[in-house]
Design a protein around this motif. Sequence first.
Motif, PDB file in Angstrom:
ATOM      1  N   TYR A  87       0.754  -1.467   0.093  1.00  0.00           N
ATOM      2  CA  TYR A  87       0.294  -0.276   0.250  1.00  0.00           C
ATOM      3  C   TYR A  87       0.808   1.297  -0.106  1.00  0.00           C
ATOM      4  O   TYR A  87       0.780   2.319  -0.683  1.00  0.00           O
ATOM      5  CB  TYR A  87      -0.924  -0.044   0.950  1.00  0.00           C
ATOM      6  CG  TYR A  87      -2.013   1.137   1.539  1.00  0.00           C
ATOM      7  CD1 TYR A  87      -2.777   1.564   0.485  1.00  0.00           C
ATOM      8  CD2 TYR A  87      -1.465   2.281   1.816  1.00  0.00           C
ATOM      9  CE1 TYR A  87      -3.528   2.921   0.776  1.00  0.00           C
ATOM     10  CE2 TYR A  87      -2.048   3.069   2.407  1.00  0.00           C
ATOM     11  CZ  TYR A  87      -3.496   4.004   1.487  1.00  0.00           C
ATOM     12  OH  TYR A  87      -3.947   4.898   1.630  1.00  0.00           O
ATOM     13  N   GLU A  88       2.218   0.886   0.539  1.00  0.00           N
ATOM     14  CA  GLU A  88       2.867   2.651   0.910  1.00  0.00           C
ATOM     15  C   GLU A  88       3.597   2.952  -0.026  1.00  0.00           C
ATOM     16  O   GLU A  88       3.808   3.578  -0.202  1.00  0.00           O
ATOM     17  CB  GLU A  88       3.720   2.500   2.368  1.00  0.00           C
ATOM     18  CG  GLU A  88       3.163   2.231   3.392  1.00  0.00           C
ATOM     19  CD  GLU A  88       3.394   3.006   4.530  1.00  0.00           C
ATOM     20  OE1 GLU A  88       4.422   3.671   4.015  1.00  0.00           O
ATOM     21  OE2 GLU A  88       2.692   3.212   5.487  1.00  0.00           O
ATOM     22  N   VAL A  89       4.220   1.256  -0.606  1.00  0.00           N
ATOM     23  CA  VAL A  89       4.835   1.812  -2.324  1.00  0.00           C
ATOM     24  C   VAL A  89       4.171   2.380  -3.210  1.00  0.00           C
ATOM     25  O   VAL A  89       4.286   3.093  -4.326  1.00  0.00           O
ATOM     26  CB  VAL A  89       5.724   0.350  -2.514  1.00  0.00           C
ATOM     27  CG1 VAL A  89       6.317   0.242  -3.671  1.00  0.00           C
ATOM     28  CG2 VAL A  89       6.465   0.647  -1.455  1.00  0.00           C
ATOM     29  N   PHE A  90       3.187   1.458  -3.212  1.00  0.00           N
ATOM     30  CA  PHE A  90       2.076   1.732  -4.689  1.00  0.00           C
ATOM     31  C   PHE A  90       1.005   2.585  -4.876  1.00  0.00           C
ATOM     32  O   PHE A  90       0.755   3.766  -5.705  1.00  0.00           O
ATOM     33  CB  PHE A  90       1.326   0.442  -5.488  1.00  0.00           C
ATOM     34  CG  PHE A  90       3.136  -0.331  -5.686  1.00  0.00           C
ATOM     35  CD1 PHE A  90       3.230  -0.525  -6.702  1.00  0.00           C
ATOM     36  CD2 PHE A  90       2.483  -1.666  -4.488  1.00  0.00           C
ATOM     37  CE1 PHE A  90       4.301  -1.421  -6.839  1.00  0.00           C
ATOM     38  CE2 PHE A  90       3.475  -2.737  -5.267  1.00  0.00           C
ATOM     39  CZ  PHE A  90       4.216  -2.062  -6.330  1.00  0.00           C
ATOM     40  N   LEU A  91       0.447   3.060  -3.449  1.00  0.00           N
ATOM     41  CA  LEU A  91      -0.584   4.050  -3.074  1.00  0.00           C
ATOM     42  C   LEU A  91      -0.393   5.082  -2.557  1.00  0.00           C
ATOM     43  O   LEU A  91      -0.753   5.625  -2.477  1.00  0.00           O
ATOM     44  CB  LEU A  91      -1.449   3.290  -2.646  1.00  0.00           C
ATOM     45  CG  LEU A  91      -2.384   2.156  -3.969  1.00  0.00           C
ATOM     46  CD1 LEU A  91      -3.646   1.268  -3.126  1.00  0.00           C
ATOM     47  CD2 LEU A  91      -2.894   2.543  -5.295  1.00  0.00           C
ATOM     48  N   GLY A  92       0.962   5.332  -1.780  1.00  0.00           N
ATOM     49  CA  GLY A  92       1.048   6.356  -0.976  1.00  0.00           C
ATOM     50  C   GLY A  92       2.080   7.137  -1.080  1.00  0.00           C
ATOM     51  O   GLY A  92       2.568   8.247  -0.864  1.00  0.00           O
TER      52      GLY A  92
END
Length: 56
Positions: A51-56
Amino acid sequence: MALGPGTGSFLIFALVGLMGYNFLRASAKGSRFVRIIFLVVVSALILRLAYEVFLG
């Protein structure tokens, strides 16, 4: 009340004995439980990282 080192071992022996398990059966149940908890925690960490890599 302070308990010394090794007290946990005696408490585990007592708990396993009171529950009526032999130690082989108790350790098999415990390892299955630990494996499930481990997979849940690792999966949650991977999802958080994604989540943090792709959407954060």
